[in-house]
Design an enzyme around this catalytic site. Structure first.
Site, short mmCIF file in Angstrom:
data_model
loop_
_atom_site.label_atom_id
_atom_site.label_comp_id
_atom_site.label_asym_id
_atom_site.label_seq_id
_atom_site.Cartn_x
_atom_site.Cartn_y
_atom_site.Cartn_z
N ARG A 17 -50.57 -16.26 -96.52
CA ARG A 17 -51.47 -16.08 -95.37
C ARG A 17 -50.66 -16.21 -94.09
O ARG A 17 -49.92 -17.18 -93.92
CB ARG A 17 -52.57 -17.14 -95.40
N THR A 19 -60.93 -17.38 -100.31
CA THR A 19 -60.47 -18.73 -100.01
C THR A 19 -61.47 -19.77 -100.50
O THR A 19 -62.64 -19.74 -100.13
CB THR A 19 -60.25 -18.89 -98.49
N ASP A 59 -66.07 -14.69 -102.23
CA ASP A 59 -65.09 -15.02 -101.19
C ASP A 59 -63.77 -15.31 -101.89
O ASP A 59 -63.73 -15.61 -103.07
CB ASP A 59 -65.59 -16.25 -100.42
N LYS A 101 -52.52 -18.80 -81.24
CA LYS A 101 -52.18 -18.38 -82.60
C LYS A 101 -53.38 -17.63 -83.16
O LYS A 101 -54.54 -17.93 -82.84
CB LYS A 101 -51.83 -19.57 -83.48
N THR A 158 -61.99 -10.91 -98.13
CA THR A 158 -60.92 -11.74 -97.58
C THR A 158 -60.55 -11.24 -96.19
O THR A 158 -60.63 -10.04 -95.91
CB THR A 158 -59.67 -11.73 -98.49
N GLY A 159 -60.17 -12.15 -95.35
CA GLY A 159 -59.72 -11.79 -94.01
C GLY A 159 -58.22 -11.64 -93.93
O GLY A 159 -57.65 -11.48 -92.85
N ASP A 160 -57.53 -11.69 -95.07
CA ASP A 160 -56.07 -11.59 -95.09
C ASP A 160 -55.63 -10.16 -94.80
O ASP A 160 -56.40 -9.21 -94.83
CB ASP A 160 -55.53 -12.02 -96.46
N GLU A 200 -54.85 -25.10 -90.61
CA GLU A 200 -54.40 -25.94 -89.50
C GLU A 200 -53.70 -27.19 -90.02
O GLU A 200 -52.68 -27.60 -89.48
CB GLU A 200 -55.60 -26.34 -88.63
#
Length: 717
Positions: free
Chosen positions: A594, A394, A392, A560, A674-676, A496
């Protein structure tokens, strides 16, 4: 012979609180866990079965049987049984030791104690004696004994905080909240003892993020979801106490459902040795056949001449049978060809290597005085077989400490520095950050160097105000005050935390929340918003939204999420701003930041009431509940008005570059998930040396199906 009634397969579970007799008729598992492989009765047969899966062990057992036949045995059976018993005993002792440690761990967990409500009073009970339907009291920093339905807690509105590190590795605190009807029970033992609610829910499964059920109590039904459940393995944090009702216990808990049974594992070295022994055994058989054929020929041509001297009966033994017996004799005589001692040597080497790992000073973590611990003797050889590493990004490659760096609001970038000619320049240490000293609730660790954002706030730019208001309202952060009166935020996601902290420093301070309201301080004025709905984030939606009513009575949806998802939900009037914001997001992503898109929508009161009624019906449904809720979320999250985008930084961990370089030198292939955005992923790839300038060409596979990916790989030069 022992017989037991087979437990029926569960389709759904029905549990009644404070009624063990009622729940026992369903034969639910108790809270005892069992992860060890053996017990006193099963150790010998199971361990011997596992050991004789080794070809050499099976061969020597077969050899021992042959040596018990006088006609073919030329060696005493002691010569085989001694090394065989030695090898089997050494391996059995090692396996028994490993399993004993598992047994001790099970015993230690099963003997932990909790306060259980029995016969209208709290009693100390061992975890293994806890039953489904029991009501348990947990205190701060205690482990959760079973999967519980949260009933009440010391926090307002039945909230509690949990740490789920043992379940998903996340150290960020998560929030769970009880139903309002049960949170009123508080810590009143009499009322809790009289609680007789019935929960009908899903059967035991391993899905950590999903739970569906219904609580029936006082002639009314209340839908249950994952936010009402505390799972075994969690730790209660920042909450003095809470009460929960056991839904799943022991092997039925989601933690144990994910662990599976302890399996017999064979290492690559074991498989290699088995293959080598098979080849050696094949060679031995060939050798035995050749010698047996030679014996038969000799017996036929020459051996008959010796029979008169040896007083053999001619009909008693012919040359073919002589060759057959000779074949097995040679198998016995040449048994030293098969290296049973190799297994002994490997076991000793494994043990020695495991101690080398434990003693390795470079693996010693001085901050917590923790040395490396090899929990299996085969660890070293398995590490040496690794060809691929899947990681992963992050929290693994990066520190998971987010810092708000830039944002785009209404087509303008904030967070960059420009010289007198309007050219973008790098921020240096000489540059003074924005002065937030006028804000008494400022986070002193936060720094921002673009003064123009503060100027836009002071000038009353409505888009900037709405942008920061959204950051202060659309989140799952919980707040509390320390002894000095300073706000402390408990965050589920560092992203957040970074965004809420940024809004706080710019004057839009998140103060507190309840299940019905969110209170923020807007430039010194305290404003309470009525929380009408919370549309939570998941990996499919890739966004989150809140619907609130402001003091003027207006209903607003603030959202968001990932730009690729949120941009599809925008109103057509956002076309120009969308193009500009997309360019800004690509620029942020190219810098390794990000990004999240920010949007809102004004809602009509009549439309919202109709939508909310459909949402209540969907929540109360038992069939296709998730699909119906997702459809309603999609319906209301449309025609959004774009506000801008945020960009936060997550720095690399110390030593990541050196580690990736070392793994690459060992010819280990590294995959990072990664979800970026693609640009962010490429930037991080270069930053941690996964991608280098020496690479001839970096190609991108963008297919969404297996066929598309296969075709793109085929066409790639």
């Amino acid at each position: 012979m022992f017989c037991s009634k087979k437990k029926p397969l569960e389709v759904e579970r029905m549990v009644k609180a404070n009624d063990r007799e009622y729940n026992e008729k369903f034969q639910y598992a108790d809270n005892r866990i069992h992860t060890s492989k053996y017990n006193i009765l099963t150790f010998l047969p199971i361990n011997l079965f596992e050991q004789f899966q080794r070809v050499a062990n099976a061969y020597f057992l077969f050899l021992l049987i042959l040596q018990l036949i006088p006609e073919i045995s030329s060696l005493t059976w002691f010569t085989t049984i001694v090394p065989l018993v030695l090898v089997i005993t050494m391996t059995a002792v090692k396996d028994a030791t490993d399993d004993y440690f598992r047994y001790k761990s099970d015993k230690q967990v099963n003997n932990r104690q909790s306060e259980v409500l029995i016969d209208s009073k709290l009693q100390i009970e061992k975890w293994m004696n806890v039953k489904v339907g029991d009501i348990i009291k947990l205190e701060n920093n205690q482990f959760v004994a079973a999967d519980l339905l949260l009933l009440s807690s010391s926090e307002p509105y039945g909230l509690c905080y949990i740490e789920t590190a043992e379940l998903d590795g996340e150290t960020n605190l998560k929030v769970r909240h009880a139903l309002s009807v049960t949170s009123e029970l508080g810590e009143d033992i009499r009322r809790l003892a009289n609680f007789d609610g019935i929960v009908v829910c899903e059967a035991p499964n391993n899905k950590l993020d999903k739970f569906t059920g219904v609580l029936s109590w006082k002639d009314s039904e209340h839908s249950l979801n994952n936010e009402k459940i505390i799972l075994r393995g969690c730790v209660l944090r920042n909450t003095s106490w809470c009460f929960g009702m056991v839904i799943f216990a022991g092997p039925d808990t989601k933690l144990m459902q994910n662990s599976g049974k302890t399996k017999f594992k064979r290492t690559s070295i074991d498989r290699l040795m088995n293959t080598l022994v098979l080849w050696i055994f094949g060679f031995l058989i060939c050798l035995g056949i050749i010698l047996a054929i030679g014996n038969s020929i000799w017996e036929n041509q020459v051996g008959t001449q010796f029979r008169s001297f040896l007083f053999w009966n001619k009909e008693e033994k012919n040359f073919v049978f002589s060759g057959f017996l000779t074949f097995w004799s040679y198998i016995i005589i040449l048994n030293t060809v098969v290296p049973i001692s190799l297994y002994v040597s490997v076991e000793v080497i494994r043990l020695g290597h495991s101690y080398f790992i434990n003693w390795d000073q470079k693996m010693y973590y001085s901050r917590k005085a923790t040395p490396a611990a090899a929990r299996t003797t085969t660890l070293n050889e398995e590490l040496g077989q690794i060809e691929y590493v899947f990681s992963d990004k992050t929290g693994t490659l990066t520190q998971n400490i987010m810092t708000f760096k830039k944002c785009s609001i209404n087509g303008r970038i904030y967070g960059e520095e420009h010289d007198d000619l309007g050219q973008k320049t790098d921020i240096t240490k000489k540059k003074k950050p924005v002065d937030f000293s006028v804000n008494p609730q400022v986070d002193k660790t936060f720094q921002f160097f673009d003064h123009s954002l503060m100027e836009s706030i002071k000038l009353g730019d409505t888009k900037v105000h709405e942008f920061l208001r959204l950051l202060a309202l659309c989140h799952t952060v919980m707040s509390e005050e320390n002894s000095a009166g300073q706000l402390i935020y408990q965050v589920q996601s560092p992203d957040e935390g970074a965004l809420v902290t940024a809004a706080r420093n710019f004057g839009f301070i998140f103060k507190s929340r309840t299940p019905e309201t969110i209170t923020i301080e807007e430039l010194g004025t305290l404003v309470t918003y009525q929380l009408l709905a919370f549309l939570d984030f998941n990996n499919v939606r890739k966004r989150m939204s809140v619907i609130v009513r402001n003091p003027e009575g207006q209903i607003k949806l603030y959202s968001k999420g990932a730009d690729t998802i949120l941009f599809e939900k925008l109103h057509l009037s956002n076309e120009d701003l969308l193009a500009l914001t997309s360019d800004h997001i690509s620029e942020f992503a190219g810098e390794g930041l990000r990004t999240l898109a920010i949007a809102y929508r004004d809602l009509d009161d009549k439309y919202f009431k109709e939508w909310n009624k459909m949402l209540e019906d969907a929540n109360a449904a038992t069939d296709e509940r998730e699909e119906r809720i997702a459809g309603l979320y999609e319906e209301i999250e449309r025609d959004l008005m774009l506000l801008g985008a945020t960009a936060v930084e997550d720095k690399l961990q110390e030593g990541v570059i050196e580690t990736v370089l070392s793994l690459s030198l060992a010819n280990i292939k590294i995959w990072v998930l990664t979800g970026d955005k693609q640009e962010t992923a490429i930037n991080i790839g270069y930053a941690c040396n996964m991608l280098t300038d020496d690479m001839n060409e970096v190609f991108i596979i963008a297919g969404n199906t297996a066929m598309e990916v296969r075709e793109e790989l085929r066409l790639t030069p």
